[in-house]
Write an enzyme that holds these catalytic residues in place. Structure first.
Site, mmCIF file in Angstrom:
data_model
loop_
_atom_site.group_PDB
_atom_site.id
_atom_site.type_symbol
_atom_site.label_atom_id
_atom_site.label_comp_id
_atom_site.label_asym_id
_atom_site.label_seq_id
_atom_site.Cartn_x
_atom_site.Cartn_y
_atom_site.Cartn_z
ATOM 1 N N ARG A 60 0.892 -1.418 -0.332
ATOM 2 C CA ARG A 60 -0.231 0.000 0.396
ATOM 3 C C ARG A 60 0.708 1.047 0.119
ATOM 4 O O ARG A 60 0.272 2.484 0.328
ATOM 5 C CB ARG A 60 -0.715 0.595 1.264
ATOM 6 C CG ARG A 60 -2.069 -1.842 1.370
ATOM 7 C CD ARG A 60 -3.015 -0.867 2.045
ATOM 8 N NE ARG A 60 -4.151 -2.062 2.094
ATOM 9 C CZ ARG A 60 -3.923 -2.945 2.785
ATOM 10 N NH1 ARG A 60 -3.312 -3.244 3.413
ATOM 11 N NH2 ARG A 60 -5.156 -4.507 2.606
ATOM 12 N N LYS A 71 3.541 11.225 -11.745
ATOM 13 C CA LYS A 71 2.975 10.216 -12.423
ATOM 14 C C LYS A 71 3.573 9.094 -12.687
ATOM 15 O O LYS A 71 4.615 8.761 -13.311
ATOM 16 C CB LYS A 71 2.605 10.518 -14.117
ATOM 17 C CG LYS A 71 1.353 12.115 -14.104
ATOM 18 C CD LYS A 71 1.179 12.266 -15.172
ATOM 19 C CE LYS A 71 0.060 13.123 -15.457
ATOM 20 N NZ LYS A 71 -0.285 13.698 -16.869
ATOM 21 N N GLU A 131 11.070 17.721 -24.754
ATOM 22 C CA GLU A 131 10.198 17.860 -23.221
ATOM 23 C C GLU A 131 10.704 19.954 -23.151
ATOM 24 O O GLU A 131 10.045 19.861 -22.643
ATOM 25 C CB GLU A 131 10.702 16.775 -22.635
ATOM 26 C CG GLU A 131 10.193 15.342 -23.158
ATOM 27 C CD GLU A 131 8.452 15.481 -22.880
ATOM 28 O OE1 GLU A 131 7.570 16.624 -22.770
ATOM 29 O OE2 GLU A 131 7.853 14.214 -23.251
ATOM 30 N N LYS A 133 7.821 22.587 -15.064
ATOM 31 C CA LYS A 133 7.215 21.701 -14.135
ATOM 32 C C LYS A 133 6.759 21.758 -12.661
ATOM 33 O O LYS A 133 5.300 21.463 -12.350
ATOM 34 C CB LYS A 133 7.548 19.890 -14.388
ATOM 35 C CG LYS A 133 6.630 19.332 -14.596
ATOM 36 C CD LYS A 133 6.855 17.880 -14.833
ATOM 37 C CE LYS A 133 6.082 16.829 -14.743
ATOM 38 N NZ LYS A 133 5.946 15.640 -16.154
ATOM 39 N N GLU A 184 -4.049 16.014 -11.957
ATOM 40 C CA GLU A 184 -4.623 17.112 -13.456
ATOM 41 C C GLU A 184 -5.530 17.052 -13.162
ATOM 42 O O GLU A 184 -6.655 16.825 -14.266
ATOM 43 C CB GLU A 184 -4.218 15.989 -14.381
ATOM 44 C CG GLU A 184 -3.792 16.842 -15.817
ATOM 45 C CD GLU A 184 -3.418 15.610 -16.308
ATOM 46 O OE1 GLU A 184 -1.671 15.307 -16.389
ATOM 47 O OE2 GLU A 184 -3.308 15.505 -17.207
ATOM 48 N N ARG A 206 -2.741 21.160 -15.070
ATOM 49 C CA ARG A 206 -1.448 20.438 -15.594
ATOM 50 C C ARG A 206 -1.621 19.624 -17.273
ATOM 51 O O ARG A 206 -0.578 18.980 -17.283
ATOM 52 C CB ARG A 206 -1.511 19.266 -14.542
ATOM 53 C CG ARG A 206 -0.244 18.459 -14.672
ATOM 54 C CD ARG A 206 -0.013 17.019 -13.298
ATOM 55 N NE ARG A 206 1.283 16.388 -13.889
ATOM 56 C CZ ARG A 206 1.803 15.849 -12.653
ATOM 57 N NH1 ARG A 206 1.245 16.405 -12.038
ATOM 58 N NH2 ARG A 206 3.175 14.743 -13.420
ATOM 59 N N ASN A 222 0.800 18.325 -21.569
ATOM 60 C CA ASN A 222 0.495 17.113 -22.526
ATOM 61 C C ASN A 222 1.014 18.026 -23.640
ATOM 62 O O ASN A 222 0.168 17.214 -24.737
ATOM 63 C CB ASN A 222 -0.609 16.482 -22.558
ATOM 64 C CG ASN A 222 -0.133 15.908 -21.274
ATOM 65 O OD1 ASN A 222 0.884 14.928 -20.615
ATOM 66 N ND2 ASN A 222 -1.904 15.909 -20.301
ATOM 67 N N HIS A 236 1.362 15.659 -26.480
ATOM 68 C CA HIS A 236 1.016 14.224 -26.704
ATOM 69 C C HIS A 236 0.260 13.448 -27.107
ATOM 70 O O HIS A 236 0.140 11.903 -26.950
ATOM 71 C CB HIS A 236 1.045 13.827 -24.773
ATOM 72 C CG HIS A 236 2.796 14.567 -24.785
ATOM 73 N ND1 HIS A 236 2.895 15.760 -24.557
ATOM 74 C CD2 HIS A 236 3.189 13.297 -23.323
ATOM 75 C CE1 HIS A 236 4.155 15.107 -23.991
ATOM 76 N NE2 HIS A 236 4.257 14.043 -23.301
ATOM 77 N N HIS A 265 1.391 10.187 -28.187
ATOM 78 C CA HIS A 265 0.563 8.730 -28.186
ATOM 79 C C HIS A 265 -0.100 7.696 -29.211
ATOM 80 O O HIS A 265 0.932 6.252 -29.367
ATOM 81 C CB HIS A 265 -0.227 8.730 -27.111
ATOM 82 C CG HIS A 265 0.591 9.431 -25.371
ATOM 83 N ND1 HIS A 265 -0.097 9.774 -24.676
ATOM 84 C CD2 HIS A 265 1.893 9.002 -25.035
ATOM 85 C CE1 HIS A 265 0.544 9.885 -23.714
ATOM 86 N NE2 HIS A 265 2.294 9.351 -24.135
ATOM 87 N N HIS A 316 9.385 7.914 -27.710
ATOM 88 C CA HIS A 316 8.149 8.884 -26.196
ATOM 89 C C HIS A 316 8.971 10.203 -27.357
ATOM 90 O O HIS A 316 7.430 10.785 -27.898
ATOM 91 C CB HIS A 316 8.503 8.909 -25.435
ATOM 92 C CG HIS A 316 7.461 9.831 -24.626
ATOM 93 N ND1 HIS A 316 6.110 9.543 -24.623
ATOM 94 C CD2 HIS A 316 7.624 10.508 -23.762
ATOM 95 C CE1 HIS A 316 5.320 10.631 -24.286
ATOM 96 N NE2 HIS A 316 6.316 11.172 -23.750
#
Ligand code: NAD
Ligand code: GLY
Length: 370
Positions: free
Chosen positions: A130, A152, A194, A236, A246, A250, A254, A257, A261, A274
């Site tokens: 956990r 993330k 990036e 960032k 997000e 936020r 992206n 992206h 993606h 990426h």
């Protein structure tokens, strides 16, 4: 978010703080940080530490990190290099390794590698018993400026990238510029995508600095790299501090992206990096912003030229047709009931989330020859 120069003997040394209340943490940037046990040790609560890396990075840097951990009960977990190993299967094997070593809740995981290692170790740390502590030691430019910061974490599924994961913050980030010496050129350029992103979304001055210093960055000038990493992490950290999970702003991180993606998924993980997919995605987002009357043609051209000068692709593969793009883009995590949202540019240095993307218009934009 605060930042300061923190060491007079290493003029690349910088400190950026991610300001998240009880989950705040430092990002140390500099040269030779892997050897600096004093940066690592204060963030390790218990005795048990597992350094997780892949079979490319481990031979280069694992010994140095383990030396800095002298005195702890340290184990190592090394998995094969590649985006295709960013899976629940790999995480499951890591859980078994930790259970086999009797790791308890005061244990710490250390992610040593690029974004693949960092995302997966973060997810394992978020879920093992956990939640246990973890530290990011990013060794690619992309992971130093983006993936190691902001919490993330996750793994890929055949249906899409990062489809299973958690928001889970590290205890600290050590970005050692010296590790970039061994990074292949193609990976360095992917990281630059990036970096350019931060200029495009929120910092026009930085964008112009990048334009003027691109050759130094490509030549791996340490001062230039440390500056680019610091500003990227500041940008960032500021956005993450406003919107950790997000809910809104936020999402501008992206930029490129949603297109990117789709390219990565359509081409098969690992064929386009990426950062390369994001680079082309940002050129497409700028062109789409121009189509919407937001950016001038000159500004859209500026984006394409800068990204091209960084040695990054500016045109999507012609094997992906508009229908495939739309279908993959509708599965994006930002999509709302399949309705595509895009990050667009209202000017250079200012991005926003557009919730009003018309699929037919997007399909026309994506059709060949336009
Ligand atoms: P990566 O982790 O695959 O690393 C790229 C390559 O460089 C790999 O072959 C790796 O073994 C090698 N490498 C790493 N460090 C090296 C070094 N110092 N010297 C020599 N080789 C080295 O790729 P990446 O670009 O770092 O990260 C991409 C991943 O990050 C993707 O899975 C992407 O989804 C994820 N990502 C996550 C976030 C986030 O916010 N969590 C943000 C951006 C990207
Ligand atoms: N890389 C996007 C984010 O961290 O939100």
């Amino acid at each position: 978010m605060k930042s300061m120069s923190s060491d007079h003997t290493d003029d690349t040394r910088q400190l950026v703080e991610v300001d998240l209340g009880v989950r705040s943490y430092p990002i140390h940037i500099g040269t030779g940080l892997l050897r600096d046990a004093g940066l690592l040790r204060p963030h390790i609560r218990g005795r048990q530490v597992c350094v997780v890396s892949n079979d490319t990075v481990a031979p280069l840097y694992l010994d140095t990190v383990c030396q800095a951990l002298a005195g702890f009960d340290t184990t190592q977990f090394i998995f094969p290099d590649g985006e295709e190993f960013k899976t629940l299967d790999t995480v499951s094997t890591l859980y078994d390794h930790l259970l086999g070593a009797n790791f308890g809740r005061s244990a710490t995981l250390i992610a040593l590698g690029g974004g693949v290692v960092g995302d997966m170790v973060g997810f394992a740390a978020a879920t093992y018993q956990r939640g246990i502590d973890f530290i990011q030691i990013p060794t690619t430019l992309l992971s130093q400026v983006d993936s190691s910061v902001g919490g993330k974490t996750g793994v890929n599924r055949p249906q899409g990238k990062n489809m299973v994961g958690a928001f889970y913050q590290p205890k600290c980030v050590l970005a050692d510029c010296a590790t970039l010496d061994t990074l292949p050129d193609r990976e360095l350029k992917a990281g630059l995508a990036e970096v350019i992103k931060y200029g495009l979304i929120n910092n026009r001055e930085f964008l112009h600095w990048l334009d003027a210093n691109l050759d130094s960055l490509l030549a791996r000038d340490r001062q230039a790299l440390a500056h680019a990493i610091r500003v990227s992490c500041e940008e960032k950290a500021a956005i993450v501090a406003m919107d950790e999970r997000e809910g809104g702003i936020r999402a501008i991180l992206n930029l490129g992206h949603t297109f990117g993606h789709a390219i990565e998924t359509a081409m098969g993980y690992g064929n386009w990096l990426h950062g390369e997919a994001v680079a082309t995605g940002m050129v497409m987002a700028a062109a789409y912003s121009q189509r919407q009357g937001l950016l001038s043609q000159a500004d859209a051209e500026y984006v394409r030229t800068l990204i091209g000068r960084a040695g990054l692709p500016v045109i999507p593969p012609d094997t992906i047709d508009a229908d495939t793009f739309i279908s993959l883009m509708s599965r994006d995590k930002k999509a709302d009931s399949g309705r595509i949202k895009l990050i667009l540019l209202e000017q250079l240095g200012k991005a926003f989330v557009s919730a009003t993307v018309e699929t037919e218009d997007l399909a026309a934009f994506l059709a060949p020859g336009l």
